[in-house]
Design an enzyme around this catalytic site. Structure first.
Site, mmCIF file in Angstrom:
data_model
loop_
_atom_site.group_PDB
_atom_site.id
_atom_site.type_symbol
_atom_site.label_atom_id
_atom_site.label_comp_id
_atom_site.label_asym_id
_atom_site.label_seq_id
_atom_site.Cartn_x
_atom_site.Cartn_y
_atom_site.Cartn_z
ATOM 1 N N CYS A 95 -64.123 -39.506 -6.000
ATOM 2 C CA CYS A 95 -65.531 -39.134 -6.002
ATOM 3 C C CYS A 95 -65.747 -38.054 -4.939
ATOM 4 O O CYS A 95 -65.226 -38.147 -3.831
ATOM 5 C CB CYS A 95 -66.430 -40.342 -5.788
ATOM 6 S SG CYS A 95 -67.018 -40.574 -4.112
ATOM 7 N N GLU A 96 -66.485 -37.025 -5.338
ATOM 8 C CA GLU A 96 -66.619 -35.880 -4.432
ATOM 9 C C GLU A 96 -67.603 -36.150 -3.297
ATOM 10 O O GLU A 96 -67.687 -35.373 -2.362
ATOM 11 C CB GLU A 96 -67.024 -34.620 -5.215
ATOM 12 C CG GLU A 96 -68.401 -34.650 -5.817
ATOM 13 C CD GLU A 96 -68.667 -33.390 -6.652
ATOM 14 O OE1 GLU A 96 -67.711 -32.668 -6.977
ATOM 15 O OE2 GLU A 96 -69.846 -33.146 -6.962
ATOM 16 N N HIS A 97 -68.338 -37.249 -3.375
ATOM 17 C CA HIS A 97 -69.292 -37.551 -2.305
ATOM 18 C C HIS A 97 -68.639 -38.261 -1.129
ATOM 19 O O HIS A 97 -69.098 -38.145 -0.004
ATOM 20 C CB HIS A 97 -70.439 -38.405 -2.843
ATOM 21 C CG HIS A 97 -71.188 -37.730 -3.943
ATOM 22 N ND1 HIS A 97 -71.589 -38.360 -5.092
ATOM 23 C CD2 HIS A 97 -71.570 -36.436 -4.073
ATOM 24 C CE1 HIS A 97 -72.204 -37.507 -5.884
ATOM 25 N NE2 HIS A 97 -72.197 -36.325 -5.290
ATOM 26 N N HIS A 98 -67.582 -39.027 -1.404
ATOM 27 C CA HIS A 98 -66.959 -39.822 -0.338
ATOM 28 C C HIS A 98 -65.447 -39.658 -0.247
ATOM 29 O O HIS A 98 -64.828 -40.234 0.638
ATOM 30 C CB HIS A 98 -67.275 -41.315 -0.538
ATOM 31 C CG HIS A 98 -68.737 -41.611 -0.639
ATOM 32 N ND1 HIS A 98 -69.403 -41.710 -1.838
ATOM 33 C CD2 HIS A 98 -69.669 -41.797 0.326
ATOM 34 C CE1 HIS A 98 -70.687 -41.962 -1.620
ATOM 35 N NE2 HIS A 98 -70.876 -42.013 -0.314
ATOM 36 N N GLN A 136 -68.302 -38.656 -12.135
ATOM 37 C CA GLN A 136 -67.820 -39.141 -13.427
ATOM 38 C C GLN A 136 -68.480 -38.431 -14.610
ATOM 39 O O GLN A 136 -67.850 -38.187 -15.636
ATOM 40 C CB GLN A 136 -68.045 -40.665 -13.503
ATOM 41 C CG GLN A 136 -67.348 -41.303 -14.701
ATOM 42 C CD GLN A 136 -67.568 -42.800 -14.743
ATOM 43 O OE1 GLN A 136 -67.516 -43.471 -13.717
ATOM 44 N NE2 GLN A 136 -67.804 -43.337 -15.929
ATOM 45 N N HIS A 164 -66.249 -47.729 -9.029
ATOM 46 C CA HIS A 164 -66.324 -46.775 -7.920
ATOM 47 C C HIS A 164 -66.186 -47.509 -6.594
ATOM 48 O O HIS A 164 -67.061 -48.284 -6.206
ATOM 49 C CB HIS A 164 -67.654 -46.016 -7.984
ATOM 50 C CG HIS A 164 -67.707 -45.060 -9.122
ATOM 51 N ND1 HIS A 164 -67.733 -43.699 -8.944
ATOM 52 C CD2 HIS A 164 -67.692 -45.260 -10.455
ATOM 53 C CE1 HIS A 164 -67.746 -43.093 -10.125
ATOM 54 N NE2 HIS A 164 -67.726 -44.025 -11.058
ATOM 55 N N CYS A 166 -66.483 -46.450 -3.652
ATOM 56 C CA CYS A 166 -67.524 -46.131 -2.665
ATOM 57 C C CYS A 166 -68.740 -47.047 -2.819
ATOM 58 O O CYS A 166 -69.389 -47.380 -1.830
ATOM 59 C CB CYS A 166 -67.918 -44.664 -2.736
ATOM 60 S SG CYS A 166 -68.606 -44.139 -4.301
HETATM 61 ZN ZN LIG Z 1 -68.825 -41.926 -3.847
#
Ligand SMILES: [Zn+2]
Length: 211
Positions: A95-98, A136, A164, A166
């Site tokens: 995931c590109e956020h975490h 995703q 996920h 995260c």
């Molecule tokens: Zn994430």
């Protein structure tokens, strides 16, 4: 494949030309260890920055997968216009956020117009896009768009379900952090019966997802 087709496919694949900078990742990982308040020179951590760099090289290899080589010699002209389904393709992404993994299964279907692709190539197309920093929703769309560009079929459908990490381990800790996304193109978008045939097929799924 014509030059024009190749360049369209390369564009659809969104390939990065430059090499991954392993030394810079290593330096950054070292900086993070110091920022955590850790001693980056203690025995257990001494080789960690190097491991992290090689790990990201592997997990992000999809940016540098050659999309032409990937499908080379596996696209055939065949008079077949029934639904082709490849289900339960295991994948993992970041995931590109975490920069934490999401892991799950993809189901891919298409209805050929003139061309079909060797079945073993479909999981490799999934991996090419999954092994990048992703959300995703975009991952799902990119796989569908790429197959659409490659085969010009009557329709493409991609459904992905994933857990996920995260969401599972941070904040509100939703242990069932399962997410389902879909992309429907052509016949799968326009024709309810075709879409239902696909969704019905994949709903008879294998085991539930787990980490
Ligand atoms: Zn994430």
């Amino acid at each position: 494949m014509t030059d024009h087709q190749e360049s369209t496919l390369r564009q659809a694949a969104g390939i990065i030309e430059s090499e991954i900078d392993l030394e810079a990742i290593e330096r950054a990982a070292h900086t993070m260890l110091v920022a955590f308040g850790e001693d980056p020179n203690r025995e257990g951590l001494a080789r960690t920055p190097g491991r992290i760099a090689r790990m990201y090289e592997e997990l992000l290899a999809g940016y540098r997968t050659d999309p032409i080589e990937l499908v080379n010699d596996a696209v055939f002209q065949v008079a077949y216009d029934e639904i082709v389904i490849v289900r339960d393709i295991e994948f993992h992404s970041l995931c590109e956020h975490h920069l934490l993994p999401f892991i799950g299964r993809a189901h891919v279907a298409y209805i050929p117009r003139e061309s079909v692709i060797g079945l073993s190539k479909i999981p490799r197309i999934v991996d090419m896009f999954a092994h990048r920093l992703q959300v995703q929703e975009r991952l799902t769309t990119q796989i569908a768009d790429y197959i659409n560009e490659l085969l010009h079929p009557q329709g493409v459908a991609v459904v992905m379900e994933a857990l996920h990490l995260c969401s599972m381990i941070r904040g509100v800790k939703k242990h069932d952090a399962r997410m389902t996304t879909s992309a429907m193109l052509g016949t799968f978008r326009n024709n309810m019966a075709t879409r239902m045939e696909f969704l019905d097929n994949i709903s008879r799924s294998a085991e539930p997802l787990h980490f």
